[in-house]
Design a protein around this motif. Sequence first.
Motif, PDB file in Angstrom:
ATOM      1  N   CYS A 225       0.819  -1.210   0.000  1.00  0.00           N
ATOM      2  CA  CYS A 225       0.000   0.000   0.000  1.00  0.00           C
ATOM      3  C   CYS A 225       0.853   1.260   0.000  1.00  0.00           C
ATOM      4  CB  CYS A 225      -0.948  -0.008   1.183  1.00  0.00           C
ATOM      5  SG  CYS A 225      -2.434  -0.898   0.736  1.00  0.00           S
ATOM      6  N   PRO A 226       0.502   2.206  -0.864  1.00  0.00           N
ATOM      7  CA  PRO A 226       1.284   3.435  -0.943  1.00  0.00           C
ATOM      8  C   PRO A 226       1.034   4.363   0.244  1.00  0.00           C
ATOM      9  CG  PRO A 226      -0.258   3.244  -2.808  1.00  0.00           C
ATOM     10  CD  PRO A 226      -0.619   2.199  -1.813  1.00  0.00           C
ATOM     11  N   MET A 227       2.105   4.934   0.767  1.00  0.00           N
ATOM     12  CA  MET A 227       1.985   6.049   1.709  1.00  0.00           C
ATOM     13  C   MET A 227       2.888   7.137   1.138  1.00  0.00           C
ATOM     14  SD  MET A 227       2.642   6.292   5.812  1.00  0.00           S
ATOM     15  CE  MET A 227       4.418   6.221   5.805  1.00  0.00           C
ATOM     16  N   TRP A 228       2.283   8.170   0.560  1.00  0.00           N
ATOM     17  CA  TRP A 228       3.070   9.216  -0.086  1.00  0.00           C
ATOM     18  C   TRP A 228       3.319  10.356   0.886  1.00  0.00           C
ATOM     19  CZ3 TRP A 228      -0.014   9.224  -5.377  1.00  0.00           C
ATOM     20  CH2 TRP A 228       0.303   8.032  -6.057  1.00  0.00           C
ATOM     21  N   ILE A 229       4.550  10.856   0.866  1.00  0.00           N
ATOM     22  CA  ILE A 229       4.863  11.964   1.782  1.00  0.00           C
ATOM     23  C   ILE A 229       5.507  13.140   1.044  1.00  0.00           C
ATOM     24  CG2 ILE A 229       5.098  10.499   3.830  1.00  0.00           C
ATOM     25  CD1 ILE A 229       8.151  10.850   3.566  1.00  0.00           C
ATOM     26  N   LYS A 230       5.394  14.296   1.685  1.00  0.00           N
ATOM     27  CA  LYS A 230       6.013  15.521   1.181  1.00  0.00           C
ATOM     28  C   LYS A 230       6.994  15.996   2.237  1.00  0.00           C
ATOM     29  CE  LYS A 230       3.624  19.557   1.056  1.00  0.00           C
ATOM     30  NZ  LYS A 230       2.643  20.530   0.534  1.00  0.00           N
ATOM     31  N   ILE A 231       8.230  16.240   1.838  1.00  0.00           N
ATOM     32  CA  ILE A 231       9.235  16.781   2.758  1.00  0.00           C
ATOM     33  C   ILE A 231       9.509  18.218   2.327  1.00  0.00           C
ATOM     34  CG2 ILE A 231      11.585  16.534   3.664  1.00  0.00           C
ATOM     35  CD1 ILE A 231      11.458  13.578   2.927  1.00  0.00           C
ATOM     36  N   THR A 232       9.310  19.140   3.246  1.00  0.00           N
ATOM     37  CA  THR A 232       9.500  20.554   2.910  1.00  0.00           C
ATOM     38  C   THR A 232      10.595  21.147   3.791  1.00  0.00           C
ATOM     39  OG1 THR A 232       7.128  20.670   2.474  1.00  0.00           O
ATOM     40  CG2 THR A 232       8.309  22.761   2.578  1.00  0.00           C
ATOM     41  N   ALA A 233      11.530  21.855   3.154  1.00  0.00           N
ATOM     42  CA  ALA A 233      12.550  22.585   3.914  1.00  0.00           C
ATOM     43  C   ALA A 233      12.300  24.071   3.714  1.00  0.00           C
ATOM     44  CB  ALA A 233      13.938  22.210   3.411  1.00  0.00           C
ATOM     45  N   ARG A 234      12.324  24.840   4.828  1.00  0.00           N
ATOM     46  CA  ARG A 234      12.139  26.289   4.717  1.00  0.00           C
ATOM     47  C   ARG A 234      13.384  26.998   5.206  1.00  0.00           C
ATOM     48  NH1 ARG A 234       7.221  24.378   5.621  1.00  0.00           N
ATOM     49  NH2 ARG A 234       5.660  24.910   4.042  1.00  0.00           N
ATOM     50  N   GLY A 235      13.708  28.113   4.564  1.00  0.00           N
ATOM     51  CA  GLY A 235      14.908  28.856   4.965  1.00  0.00           C
ATOM     52  C   GLY A 235      14.795  30.316   4.581  1.00  0.00           C
ATOM     53  N   ARG A 236      15.944  30.912   4.416  1.00  0.00           N
ATOM     54  CA  ARG A 236      16.020  32.346   4.134  1.00  0.00           C
ATOM     55  C   ARG A 236      16.196  32.496   2.627  1.00  0.00           C
ATOM     56  NH1 ARG A 236      20.929  35.485   4.907  1.00  0.00           N
ATOM     57  NH2 ARG A 236      21.960  33.651   5.751  1.00  0.00           N
ATOM     58  N   PRO A 237      15.343  33.302   1.965  1.00  0.00           N
ATOM     59  CA  PRO A 237      15.518  33.489   0.525  1.00  0.00           C
ATOM     60  C   PRO A 237      16.707  34.385   0.227  1.00  0.00           C
ATOM     61  CG  PRO A 237      13.739  34.880   1.308  1.00  0.00           C
ATOM     62  CD  PRO A 237      14.219  34.091   2.503  1.00  0.00           C
ATOM     63  N   GLY A 238      17.233  34.324  -0.989  1.00  0.00           N
ATOM     64  CA  GLY A 238      18.365  35.188  -1.336  1.00  0.00           C
ATOM     65  C   GLY A 238      18.664  35.170  -2.823  1.00  0.00           C
ATOM     66  N   HIS A 239      19.705  35.925  -3.174  1.00  0.00           N
ATOM     67  CA  HIS A 239      20.127  36.022  -4.558  1.00  0.00           C
ATOM     68  C   HIS A 239      21.144  34.921  -4.851  1.00  0.00           C
ATOM     69  CE1 HIS A 239      21.471  37.658  -8.343  1.00  0.00           C
ATOM     70  NE2 HIS A 239      20.575  38.646  -8.265  1.00  0.00           N
ATOM     71  N   GLY A 240      20.994  34.307  -5.992  1.00  0.00           N
ATOM     72  CA  GLY A 240      21.895  33.215  -6.363  1.00  0.00           C
ATOM     73  C   GLY A 240      23.336  33.665  -6.517  1.00  0.00           C
ATOM     74  N   SER A 241      23.553  34.978  -6.626  1.00  0.00           N
ATOM     75  CA  SER A 241      24.923  35.480  -6.804  1.00  0.00           C
ATOM     76  C   SER A 241      25.670  35.576  -5.473  1.00  0.00           C
ATOM     77  CB  SER A 241      24.894  36.868  -7.461  1.00  0.00           C
ATOM     78  OG  SER A 241      24.281  37.793  -6.567  1.00  0.00           O
ATOM     79  N   GLN A 242      24.887  35.491  -4.342  1.00  0.00           N
ATOM     80  CA  GLN A 242      25.534  35.581  -3.024  1.00  0.00           C
ATOM     81  C   GLN A 242      25.071  34.422  -2.138  1.00  0.00           C
ATOM     82  OE1 GLN A 242      24.968  39.463  -1.265  1.00  0.00           O
ATOM     83  NE2 GLN A 242      25.257  40.492  -3.243  1.00  0.00           N
ATOM     84  N   PRO A 243      25.564  33.220  -2.449  1.00  0.00           N
ATOM     85  CA  PRO A 243      25.074  32.034  -1.726  1.00  0.00           C
ATOM     86  C   PRO A 243      25.497  32.035  -0.249  1.00  0.00           C
ATOM     87  CG  PRO A 243      26.856  31.463  -3.234  1.00  0.00           C
ATOM     88  CD  PRO A 243      26.567  32.909  -3.470  1.00  0.00           C
ATOM     89  N   PHE A 244      24.727  31.296   0.536  1.00  0.00           N
ATOM     90  CA  PHE A 244      25.021  31.157   1.973  1.00  0.00           C
ATOM     91  C   PHE A 244      24.614  29.756   2.405  1.00  0.00           C
ATOM     92  CE2 PHE A 244      21.040  33.238   1.012  1.00  0.00           C
ATOM     93  CZ  PHE A 244      20.105  32.444   1.657  1.00  0.00           C
ATOM     94  N   ALA A 245      25.208  29.272   3.461  1.00  0.00           N
ATOM     95  CA  ALA A 245      24.944  27.895   3.899  1.00  0.00           C
ATOM     96  C   ALA A 245      23.883  27.828   4.993  1.00  0.00           C
ATOM     97  CB  ALA A 245      26.238  27.252   4.384  1.00  0.00           C
ATOM     98  N   ARG A 246      23.843  28.844   5.881  1.00  0.00           N
ATOM     99  CA  ARG A 246      22.920  28.798   7.018  1.00  0.00           C
ATOM    100  C   ARG A 246      21.507  29.140   6.573  1.00  0.00           C
ATOM    101  NH1 ARG A 246      22.787  32.511  11.183  1.00  0.00           N
ATOM    102  NH2 ARG A 246      21.421  31.463  12.667  1.00  0.00           N
ATOM    103  N   ASP A 247      20.504  28.378   7.074  1.00  0.00           N
ATOM    104  CA  ASP A 247      19.091  28.608   6.724  1.00  0.00           C
ATOM    105  C   ASP A 247      18.843  28.539   5.216  1.00  0.00           C
ATOM    106  OD1 ASP A 247      18.559  28.956   9.399  1.00  0.00           O
ATOM    107  OD2 ASP A 247      18.719  31.150   9.301  1.00  0.00           O
ATOM    108  N   ASN A 248      19.577  27.725   4.530  1.00  0.00           N
ATOM    109  CA  ASN A 248      19.374  27.554   3.087  1.00  0.00           C
ATOM    110  C   ASN A 248      18.469  26.342   2.858  1.00  0.00           C
ATOM    111  OD1 ASN A 248      19.706  26.550   0.390  1.00  0.00           O
ATOM    112  ND2 ASN A 248      21.451  27.967   0.168  1.00  0.00           N
ATOM    113  N   ALA A 249      17.251  26.589   2.354  1.00  0.00           N
ATOM    114  CA  ALA A 249      16.246  25.522   2.237  1.00  0.00           C
ATOM    115  C   ALA A 249      16.727  24.376   1.348  1.00  0.00           C
ATOM    116  CB  ALA A 249      14.944  26.101   1.676  1.00  0.00           C
ATOM    117  N   VAL A 250      17.376  24.711   0.238  1.00  0.00           N
ATOM    118  CA  VAL A 250      17.818  23.667  -0.696  1.00  0.00           C
ATOM    119  C   VAL A 250      18.866  22.773  -0.039  1.00  0.00           C
ATOM    120  CG1 VAL A 250      19.034  23.233  -2.861  1.00  0.00           C
ATOM    121  CG2 VAL A 250      17.279  25.024  -2.748  1.00  0.00           C
ATOM    122  N   LEU A 251      19.803  23.396   0.652  1.00  0.00           N
ATOM    123  CA  LEU A 251      20.862  22.587   1.277  1.00  0.00           C
ATOM    124  C   LEU A 251      20.305  21.722   2.410  1.00  0.00           C
ATOM    125  CD1 LEU A 251      23.815  25.166   1.309  1.00  0.00           C
ATOM    126  CD2 LEU A 251      23.193  23.469  -0.427  1.00  0.00           C
TER     127      LEU A 251
END
Length: 472
Positions: A225-251
């Motif tokens: 039986c399928p159990m489908w889940i969604k994993i969401t990461a939230r962080g601080r938005p920013g410009h791709g030209s000035q990356p940061f590691a802390r509070d970065n949703a993608v990372l």
Amino acid sequence: MAERRVAAAWVPAVILAAAFLALTLGAKAPAPGGKPPLQDDEIVALLRDYLRIDTSNPPGNELKAAHFLKEWFDREGIASEIFEFTPGRADLVARLKGNGTKRPLLLSNHMDVVNVERPYWSVEPFSGILKDGFIYGRGALDMKTTGLLEATAMVNVKRSGGGLSRDLIFLATADEEVGAIGAQWVVDQRPDLVKDAEFMLNEGGVIDAVDGKARSYDVGVTEKCPMWIKITARGRPGHGSQPFARDNAVLALLRSLERLSRYDTPMQVIPAADAYFKARAASQPAGRAEKYRNVREALKDPEFRSSLEADPLLNAILRNTIAITMLQGAPQTNIIPTAAEARVDIRLLPGQDPAAFLAEIKKVVEEPGVTVETVGTYVPATASPVESDLMRAIERARARHHPDTVLAPTILTGWTESALMRPLGIQAYGFEPYVLEESEQNRAHGNDERISVDNVLRGARIMEEIVRDVSR
Ligand SMILES: [Zn+2]
């Protein structure tokens, strides 16, 4: 749905006087005052017409298919009703009365089909074209042919004067391929239409063939039986030209998913899987055969264990599986997004505790800003008995048509509407009487989906025999 299946246990054959039964069950001659059964060319023509109705889901438009079936049942004097639960989307239920000494047999099918990738088809997918002995069309395998043959069996029973011990209930649903809202509507709103049924015949297993030779009648008795889940990461938005590691949703999401991808769910041998390995032992090389006979013990051998894990089907019948399938970040390259999301397809074995499993997953992906939620509803896996009157009727059909094969109860790794109906007290089985090699089976949900005329006509006979046999 037509996903990969696996044989679970080989049931000892009960061979009966084959030819005699085939004659009495096939009912080729009309009853006194009855009409002759549908002729082969009529069945083929009806199927081609049915395949011409485009019920690609989404959006579905199953109402058109329901009207096609209703008009046919009307011509044959079989009572049926269309339930349009949403504009353009409907279920159809027909019932042919028996003498009531046994509880009804539910003949279940879905009218919707999955979408086509038109550029990869060599024929028009909704033309019902007949070419080289095959009828082509989306739904030829999944599962308009089976729906049409279930209806054919009802019509032939009616034409021969009825007289079965059970009512035959025909249920054609909408939306099986997406959300199963059609079957769910029946369960929630009108369970009275079906719930007196003792047995249900549905999609699931077929007559498995290798190198042109029929090998086993695979009958689905349970499914993951399928159990489908969604994993969401939230962080601080920013410009791709000035990356940061802390509070970065993608990372954060990447770290979570990396741990999830390395997480091994425990291997467990449910009884059906144990029976499967025992049954397949004889076809294995000597050393491996011994391991198949006691797979629980053999799993302690790391080499053997990894060999099973390397086979996606064997792996799937031995554990709850986790597949990371969808990823979403920013809408464009130069944005570090506020949120990033992944979807995960989890499939649980029968008898699992979904809440406990979800809690386990949450622990694995735990990360600041990361949340986990389920998507859709979870219907726990259920199983039908391996021994029953319907299984015995299928077994007798097998012995008559393909005496060199075996009957093989199977675990479906995919989901069917049987999972919704078993909780109503109906013993549901997945069986479609077509001899299919894997290469043909893979055309379901694939390109140039087709079914041979031989399979349609033999399938019609086997279907009707099973219906009559279990309803004597
Ligand atoms: Zn299907």
